[in-house]
Design a protein around this motif. Structure first.
Motif, PDB file in Angstrom:
ATOM      1  N   HIS A  86      -8.900   3.070   4.972  1.00 53.73           N
ATOM      2  CA  HIS A  86      -8.666   4.159   4.248  1.00 53.73           C
ATOM      3  C   HIS A  86      -7.496   3.841   3.196  1.00 53.73           C
ATOM      4  O   HIS A  86      -7.026   2.935   3.105  1.00 53.73           O
ATOM      5  CB  HIS A  86      -8.336   5.257   5.229  1.00 53.73           C
ATOM      6  N   THR A  87      -7.305   4.756   2.349  1.00 57.07           N
ATOM      7  CA  THR A  87      -6.439   5.022   1.202  1.00 57.07           C
ATOM      8  C   THR A  87      -5.532   6.155   1.715  1.00 57.07           C
ATOM      9  O   THR A  87      -5.658   7.217   1.284  1.00 57.07           O
ATOM     10  CB  THR A  87      -6.993   5.151  -0.007  1.00 57.07           C
ATOM     11  N   CYS A 138      -9.822   8.073   0.414  1.00 57.76           N
ATOM     12  CA  CYS A 138     -10.934   7.377   0.668  1.00 57.76           C
ATOM     13  C   CYS A 138     -11.072   6.634   2.021  1.00 57.76           C
ATOM     14  O   CYS A 138     -10.063   6.365   2.726  1.00 57.76           O
ATOM     15  CB  CYS A 138     -11.003   6.108  -0.400  1.00 57.76           C
ATOM     16  N   VAL A 139     -12.297   6.647   2.533  1.00 56.40           N
ATOM     17  CA  VAL A 139     -12.185   6.204   3.980  1.00 56.40           C
ATOM     18  C   VAL A 139     -13.527   5.497   4.163  1.00 56.40           C
ATOM     19  O   VAL A 139     -14.583   6.084   3.484  1.00 56.40           O
ATOM     20  CB  VAL A 139     -12.173   7.479   4.917  1.00 56.40           C
ATOM     21  N   GLY A 140     -13.540   4.540   4.688  1.00 52.89           N
ATOM     22  CA  GLY A 140     -14.873   4.075   5.040  1.00 52.89           C
ATOM     23  C   GLY A 140     -14.757   2.661   6.060  1.00 52.89           C
ATOM     24  O   GLY A 140     -14.143   2.559   6.930  1.00 52.89           O
ATOM     25  N   ALA A 141     -15.718   1.881   6.128  1.00 55.46           N
ATOM     26  CA  ALA A 141     -15.715   0.933   7.125  1.00 55.46           C
ATOM     27  C   ALA A 141     -16.682  -0.337   6.596  1.00 55.46           C
ATOM     28  O   ALA A 141     -17.603  -0.046   6.084  1.00 55.46           O
ATOM     29  CB  ALA A 141     -16.054   1.447   8.399  1.00 55.46           C
ATOM     30  N   VAL A 142     -16.426  -1.501   7.220  1.00 57.41           N
ATOM     31  CA  VAL A 142     -17.151  -2.533   7.109  1.00 57.41           C
ATOM     32  C   VAL A 142     -17.694  -2.883   8.420  1.00 57.41           C
ATOM     33  O   VAL A 142     -16.893  -3.018   9.567  1.00 57.41           O
ATOM     34  CB  VAL A 142     -16.307  -3.849   6.446  1.00 57.41           C
ATOM     35  N   ILE A 192      -6.495   0.444   2.708  1.00 55.45           N
ATOM     36  CA  ILE A 192      -7.287  -0.469   1.628  1.00 55.45           C
ATOM     37  C   ILE A 192      -5.996  -1.128   0.493  1.00 55.45           C
ATOM     38  O   ILE A 192      -5.350  -0.628   0.354  1.00 55.45           O
ATOM     39  CB  ILE A 192      -8.082   0.490   0.912  1.00 55.45           C
ATOM     40  N   VAL A 193      -6.154  -2.180   0.203  1.00 56.23           N
ATOM     41  CA  VAL A 193      -5.411  -2.988  -0.567  1.00 56.23           C
ATOM     42  C   VAL A 193      -5.325  -2.164  -1.827  1.00 56.23           C
ATOM     43  O   VAL A 193      -6.243  -1.803  -2.359  1.00 56.23           O
ATOM     44  CB  VAL A 193      -5.695  -4.280  -0.796  1.00 56.23           C
ATOM     45  N   PRO A 194      -4.137  -2.199  -2.539  1.00 58.70           N
ATOM     46  CA  PRO A 194      -3.588  -1.531  -3.611  1.00 58.70           C
ATOM     47  C   PRO A 194      -4.824  -1.817  -4.853  1.00 58.70           C
ATOM     48  O   PRO A 194      -5.078  -0.768  -5.414  1.00 58.70           O
ATOM     49  CB  PRO A 194      -2.296  -1.979  -4.097  1.00 58.70           C
ATOM     50  N   PRO A 204       0.761  -1.032   0.209  1.00 65.37           N
ATOM     51  CA  PRO A 204       0.023   0.018  -0.021  1.00 65.37           C
ATOM     52  C   PRO A 204       0.747   1.297   0.118  1.00 65.37           C
ATOM     53  O   PRO A 204       0.292   2.423  -0.949  1.00 65.37           O
ATOM     54  CB  PRO A 204      -0.879  -0.157   1.235  1.00 65.37           C
ATOM     55  N   ALA A 205       1.855   1.301   0.739  1.00 57.37           N
ATOM     56  CA  ALA A 205       2.544   2.720   0.839  1.00 57.37           C
ATOM     57  C   ALA A 205       3.248   2.991  -0.316  1.00 57.37           C
ATOM     58  O   ALA A 205       2.965   4.206  -0.983  1.00 57.37           O
ATOM     59  CB  ALA A 205       3.454   2.530   2.031  1.00 57.37           C
TER      60      ALA A 205
END
Length: 285
Positions: free
Chosen positions: A232-233, A272-276, A260-262, A43-44
Motif C-alpha cells: 500500500h501507499t 494505492c493498495v494491491g498484492a503480489v 510500496i517503495v517511493p 516511504p513515510a
C-alpha cells in the motif's frame, strides 16, 4: 554468486540483509532535488511530501550506466559471478542501463534478468535466485527456477486516483478524466509479455476493487500454497482490508505486508493498495 537488483523491489526489509542482496537506487526528482529511492528518502517522508503538494508531482529517473559499472565492480571484488535482476524493461530503462554497464565489465561473469514486472513480483524472483544460490545450484538451475517463479507470480493493484499515473505518462489524460468522472477504480496488473500495465477489472469504489483483487488472487493461486505480499501507499487500513479478504478466501496463505517503495509511489500516489501472489515454496530453505 551474488545478486544485484534495484530499488523498485518491494520485500520485507530484512530479506535483503538475509540474502545479501545489493540494490541499485532509482532516482526521485523533486524539481532540481534528486533523491535516491530507499536511501535518501524513505516511504513515510516521501508520501508526506507527495500529499503536501499534489500539483507538483515528482519524476523518476533510471540509474546511469556509470553507476551500474561502479556497483558491479564493487560487488565483483568479492565474487565475479553476479546475477542482476531488474524492473521490467517495459516500465523503466533500468535494465538497459545494466545491459550497457555489463559490456564495460568483461572481467565479470554477469547474468542479466529482465523480470518483466516490478515491486514484490520482482522481489519474488530475487528471492528465488537467492534460494538457488543458497542450495549451491548451478546458474542454469537458478535461471530455470526464476523463470518458474515468474510464471507463477502475479501482481494486482488499484488506485484511489489516476492523477499520478496520468502525470507520469503511464495512462492518457482522457482515460484519467473518464476514470475520475465515473469514479472508477481500475484493477491493474502487468502483462508478462511486454512487461507493461494492463487493466483487468474496474470497481465503482475502492472496497469493490479490493474485493476484485482478492478474487483474482484466489483464481490465480487456486489450491496451491500461496505467499501473498500485500502492499500500500500510506493506506494501512485498506491493506488490512485486502489481507483479511485474502485470508478468508485462502485460509492457508502466508501473508506479509509493506509500504510500496517511493520510486513506484511516484506513479501510484497515496491511496494505492494491491498484492503480489506467488508460490509459497519460493521461501523454502
Amino acid at each position: 554468486m551474488k545478486i544485484v537488483t534495484d530499488s523498485a523491489v518491494d520485500l520485507p526489509e530484512e530479506m535483503f540483509a538475509q540474502y545479501g542482496v545489493e540494490r541499485m537506487p532509482l532516482l526521485i526528482n523533486f524539481g532540481t532535488e534528486s533523491l535516491r529511492s530507499g536511501v535518501d528518502i524513505q516511504p513515510a517522508e516521501f508520501y508526506r511530501r507527495l500529499a503536501a503538494d499534489p500539483d507538483h508531482v515528482p519524476t523518476t529517473s533510471q540509474p546511469s550506466v556509470g553507476e551500474f559499472v561502479d556497483l558491479f565492480r564493487c560487488v565483483g571484488r568479492n565474487d565475479k559471478d553476479i546475477v542482476s535482476i531488474h524492473i521490467s524493461s517495459g516500465l523503466s530503462g533500468t535494465f538497459n542501463s545494466a545491459v550497457q554497464a555489463a559490456k564495460q565489465c568483461p572481467d565479470l561473469n554477469l547474468t542479466l534478468i529482465d523480470t518483466k514486472t516490478l515491486s514484490a513480483a520482482e522481489g519474488f524472483q530475487v528471492v528465488a535466485a537467492a534460494q538457488a544460490i543458497r542450495r549451491g545450484q548451478s546458474l542454469e538451475c537458478l535461471k530455470q527456477r526464476v523463470k518458474e517463479v515468474a510464471e507463477q507470480t502475479d501482481i494486482f493493484f488499484t488506485l484511489d486516483t489516476l492523477h499520478y499515473l496520468q502525470k507520469g505518462g503511464r495512462i492518457g489524460r482522457v482515460q484519467a478524466m473518464a476514470g475520475s468522472l465515473l469514479n472508477l477504480k481500475p484493477v491493474i496488473t502487468v502483462d508478462k509479455g511486454p512487461g507493461t500495465y494492463i487493466t483487468v477489472a474496474k470497481g465503482r469504489s475502492m472496497s469493490k476493487s479490493i474485493a476484485l483483487i482478492a478474487d483474482h488472487i484466489k483464481e490465480k493461486m487456486k489450491a496451491r500454497p500461496a505467499w501473498v505480499h500485500v502492499l500500500h501507499t500510506n493506506s494501512p487500513a485498506m491493506a488490512q482490508q485486502l489481507a483479511d479478504l485474502v485470508k478468508q478466501l485462502i485460509s492457508t496463505a502466508y501473508i506479509t505486508t509493506g509500504q510500496i517503495v517511493p520510486v513506484l509511489g511516484v506513479h501510484t500516489g497515496p491511496g494505492c493498495v494491491g498484492a503480489v501472489c506467488g508460490p509459497l515454496d519460493v521461501l523454502d530453505e
